[in-house]
Design a protein around this motif. Structure first.
Motif, short mmCIF file in Angstrom:
data_model
loop_
_atom_site.label_atom_id
_atom_site.label_comp_id
_atom_site.label_asym_id
_atom_site.label_seq_id
_atom_site.Cartn_x
_atom_site.Cartn_y
_atom_site.Cartn_z
N ASP A 77 -11.37 -4.21 15.07
CA ASP A 77 -11.21 -3.19 14.04
C ASP A 77 -10.16 -2.15 14.46
OD1 ASP A 77 -12.86 -2.31 16.08
OD2 ASP A 77 -14.29 -1.31 14.76
N ARG A 106 -6.28 -1.14 12.76
CA ARG A 106 -5.83 0.21 12.43
C ARG A 106 -4.47 0.51 13.08
NH1 ARG A 106 -11.37 1.50 13.61
NH2 ARG A 106 -12.53 2.08 11.73
N GLU A 136 -0.54 1.98 7.69
CA GLU A 136 -0.15 2.37 6.34
C GLU A 136 -1.04 1.72 5.27
OE1 GLU A 136 2.38 -1.18 7.55
OE2 GLU A 136 1.47 0.57 8.49
N HIS A 137 -1.91 0.81 5.66
CA HIS A 137 -2.79 0.12 4.71
C HIS A 137 -4.25 0.55 4.91
CE1 HIS A 137 0.25 -2.76 3.22
NE2 HIS A 137 0.72 -2.72 4.46
N LYS A 138 -5.04 0.40 3.88
CA LYS A 138 -6.47 0.67 3.99
C LYS A 138 -7.11 -0.32 4.95
CE LYS A 138 -7.05 2.64 -0.65
NZ LYS A 138 -7.75 2.50 -1.96
N LEU A 139 -8.06 0.18 5.73
CA LEU A 139 -8.68 -0.68 6.74
C LEU A 139 -9.33 -1.91 6.10
CD1 LEU A 139 -9.50 -1.20 9.67
CD2 LEU A 139 -11.52 0.21 9.28
N GLU A 140 -9.99 -1.73 4.96
CA GLU A 140 -10.66 -2.84 4.31
C GLU A 140 -9.67 -3.95 3.96
OE1 GLU A 140 -10.83 0.30 3.38
OE2 GLU A 140 -12.89 0.85 3.97
N GLU A 141 -8.50 -3.55 3.47
CA GLU A 141 -7.47 -4.53 3.12
C GLU A 141 -6.97 -5.24 4.36
OE1 GLU A 141 -3.00 -4.69 1.08
OE2 GLU A 141 -3.93 -2.75 1.56
#
Length: 209
Positions: free
Chosen positions: A50, A54, A59-64
């Motif tokens: 995880d 990150r 620059e992207h959401k963690l879920e994505e």
């Protein structure tokens, strides 16, 4: 006294950065618009999955990113299953030699299946008594080191790793530590070390008499 030797993977047994970068970029370029380089991977080697996500894709959401990462890990395992990576000199012969004197283990922050791919590609399964990784149970490396020690009834665990985080995980997990100084990083502690994997048996003899 039952002493077990526990190994880290990346920077200790092999270097898969080039191969992993190729496998990941095939997924991340079309889906996240960014390639993954060897240099990127050297920055995150040893991190839990995880945190790695990150750092590589802030620059992207963690879920994505985690969803795409799952595809990357599957592609990575498939690529390594076919092509292998850069195993360090002396690993195969040294593991074979050590297995006659100690139970051997692997604990890594990698995804599920990664350790199995390494063992299968180099036909090393018979030398490793047990292994576990972050992808198996979502536990930190220190917890998994302790788990290996407990479920294999070890009186003493010696963890072999290459970076500061490995040393800290070993201490927190109740293991002694040997620094694989040929790997990816330094350790800020007065610990025994090896410059090549083949030096390990001699060092262990001096530490386990």
């Amino acid at each position: 006294m039952k002493t077990g030797i526990i190994f880290d993977m990346d920077g200790t047994l092999w270097n898969s950065a080039e191969q992993v970068a190729q496998a990941w970029s095939g997924i991340t370029v079309p889906k996240l618009g960014k390639a993954v380089t060897e240099e990127d991977l050297y920055r995150v080697m040893g991190m839990p999955m995880d945190r790695l996500a990150r750092v590589l894709f802030p620059e992207h959401k963690l879920e994505e990113v985690m969803a795409v990462s799952e595809e990357c890990y599957q592609a990575e395992n498939g690529y390594l299953r076919q092509h292998g990576a850069k195993i360090y000199p002396g690993v195969e012969d040294t593991l074979k030699s050590l297995a006659g004197d100690y139970p051997l283990f692997i604990v890594s922050n990698c995804q599920a299946g990664y350790i199995e791919v390494f063992l299968a590609y180099y036909h090393l399964e018979s030398y490793i008594t047990d292994h576990i990784c972050f992808g198996d149970n979502n536990r930190q490396k220190s917890e998994n080191i302790r788990l290996i020690i407990e479920r294999n009834a070890l009186d003493r665990g010696i963890y072999v790793g290459d970076i500061q985080a490995d040393y800290e995980a070993a201490v927190a997990g109740g293991a002694d530590f040997i620094h694989a100084a040929y790997g990816f990083g330094a350790v800020d502690a007065p610990v025994p070390g090896i410059r090549t994997f083949s030096e390990l048996p001699e060092l262990l003899r001096s530490l386990t008499v």
